[in-house]
Design a protein around this motif. Structure first.
Motif, PDB file in Angstrom:
ATOM      1  N   MET A   1       0.840  -1.183   0.000  1.00  0.00           N
ATOM      2  CA  MET A   1       0.000   0.000   0.000  1.00  0.00           C
ATOM      3  C   MET A   1       0.881   1.241   0.000  1.00  0.00           C
ATOM      4  N   SER A   5      -2.448   5.413   1.335  1.00  0.00           N
ATOM      5  CA  SER A   5      -3.405   4.344   1.601  1.00  0.00           C
ATOM      6  C   SER A   5      -3.278   3.839   3.023  1.00  0.00           C
ATOM      7  N   HIS A 128      -4.530  -0.895  -4.384  1.00  0.00           N
ATOM      8  CA  HIS A 128      -3.992   0.389  -3.938  1.00  0.00           C
ATOM      9  C   HIS A 128      -2.629   0.690  -4.570  1.00  0.00           C
ATOM     10  N   GLU A 201     -12.307   6.507  -2.780  1.00  0.00           N
ATOM     11  CA  GLU A 201     -11.308   6.035  -3.728  1.00  0.00           C
ATOM     12  C   GLU A 201     -10.166   7.032  -3.896  1.00  0.00           C
ATOM     13  N   GLU A 204      -8.021   6.767  -0.575  1.00  0.00           N
ATOM     14  CA  GLU A 204      -7.308   5.503  -0.423  1.00  0.00           C
ATOM     15  C   GLU A 204      -6.445   5.168  -1.631  1.00  0.00           C
ATOM     16  N   ARG A 205      -6.409   6.062  -2.604  1.00  0.00           N
ATOM     17  CA  ARG A 205      -5.525   5.919  -3.754  1.00  0.00           C
ATOM     18  C   ARG A 205      -5.787   4.624  -4.524  1.00  0.00           C
ATOM     19  N   ASP A 206      -7.069   4.330  -4.775  1.00  0.00           N
ATOM     20  CA  ASP A 206      -7.402   3.148  -5.558  1.00  0.00           C
ATOM     21  C   ASP A 206      -6.843   3.279  -6.970  1.00  0.00           C
TER      22      ASP A 206
END
Length: 242
Positions: A1, A5, A128, A201, A204-206
């Motif tokens: 991650m 994240s 992530h 999103e 959390e840096r999807d």
């Protein structure tokens, strides 16, 4: 991650609602983990050595340990608050888990020696990572696995076109609103749900890949016999062997 994240999950309020939110936003989680376990070609009595990349609240590790009662798991997560919740979930099973706080992009620094792990599994964590980071992690996974060891992943993907992704997001939002049934102010209607998901999103840096990209990354990392064992809309169970 990524650091961002990790920070997003190292917040007590986020962790408290995590499993409940997963039931609303990802109702296939239980089915995906069950399929991931079914893919693994080991007898229940096997004493497997496993790693959980992003142990989170311990959901996948709990199911793994119950399914393989003679096995042990190294559970890695960047967020202390998540690991604390995992310990509370696992109770007596926690004696078979070694918990490590760390960034699994540096897996070789956190895990045992090369060629000593039977299974590496993950759920809702690798999306992530961007593609180069994901490939780097998976190459480290392959080095850790014994010959013919397994990697299995239950995670998110993105559609191959903006038009299809838009439609899948519509289906996703409708499902969340229906499951929430007005009981959660974040999900009272489509507009509020879309806003919440967009903020989530972003925070959390999807960075999910397409199905084709996801499988290609596995192959490029040295995983063989790669397959999509289950797929529904934006959720995928993929796996392969060293």
């Amino acid at each position: 991650m990524t650091e961002r994240s990790i920070a997003a999950y190292d917040v007590s309020q986020r962790v408290k609602t995590y499993d409940g939110d997963m039931e609303l936003m990802h109702p296939n989680r239980s089915k995906m983990v069950q399929i991931a376990l079914e893919v693994l070609p080991f007898p229940r009595t096997a004493g497997l050595r496993a790693i959980d990349l992003g142990i989170g609240t311990g959901y996948f590790t709990e199911r793994f340990l119950i399914n393989f009662p003679n096995s042990r798991v190294l559970g890695i997560d960047g967020a202390q608050t998540m690991v604390d919740l995992a310990k509370a979930r696992l109770t007596s099973l926690a004696s078979r888990v070694q918990f490590v706080i760390g960034d699994f992009r540096k897996l070789q620094e956190l895990a045992p020696a090369a060629g000593t792990v039977d299974v590496v599994f993950s759920a809702y964590a690798l999306h992530h990572l961007n593609r180069p980071h994901k490939e780097t992690v998976l190459r480290q996974v392959v080095e850790l696995l014994v010959p013919c060891g397994w990697f299995v992943n239950a995670d998110l993907i993105v559609a191959g076109s903006p038009e299809l992704e838009s439609r899948l997001q519509e289906i996703r939002v409708t499902g969340i609103v229906e499951r929430a049934r007005g009981s959660d102010t974040r999900f009272v209607d489509s507009a509020s749900t879309r806003r919440f998901l967009a903020d989530l999103e972003k925070n959390e840096r999807d960075q999910p890949l397409t199905l084709a990209e996801d499988l290609e990354v596995l192959r490029n990392s040295g995983v063989k016999n790669v397959s999509a064992f289950w797929l529904e809309y934006r959720e995928l169970v993929s796996a392969g062997q060293k």
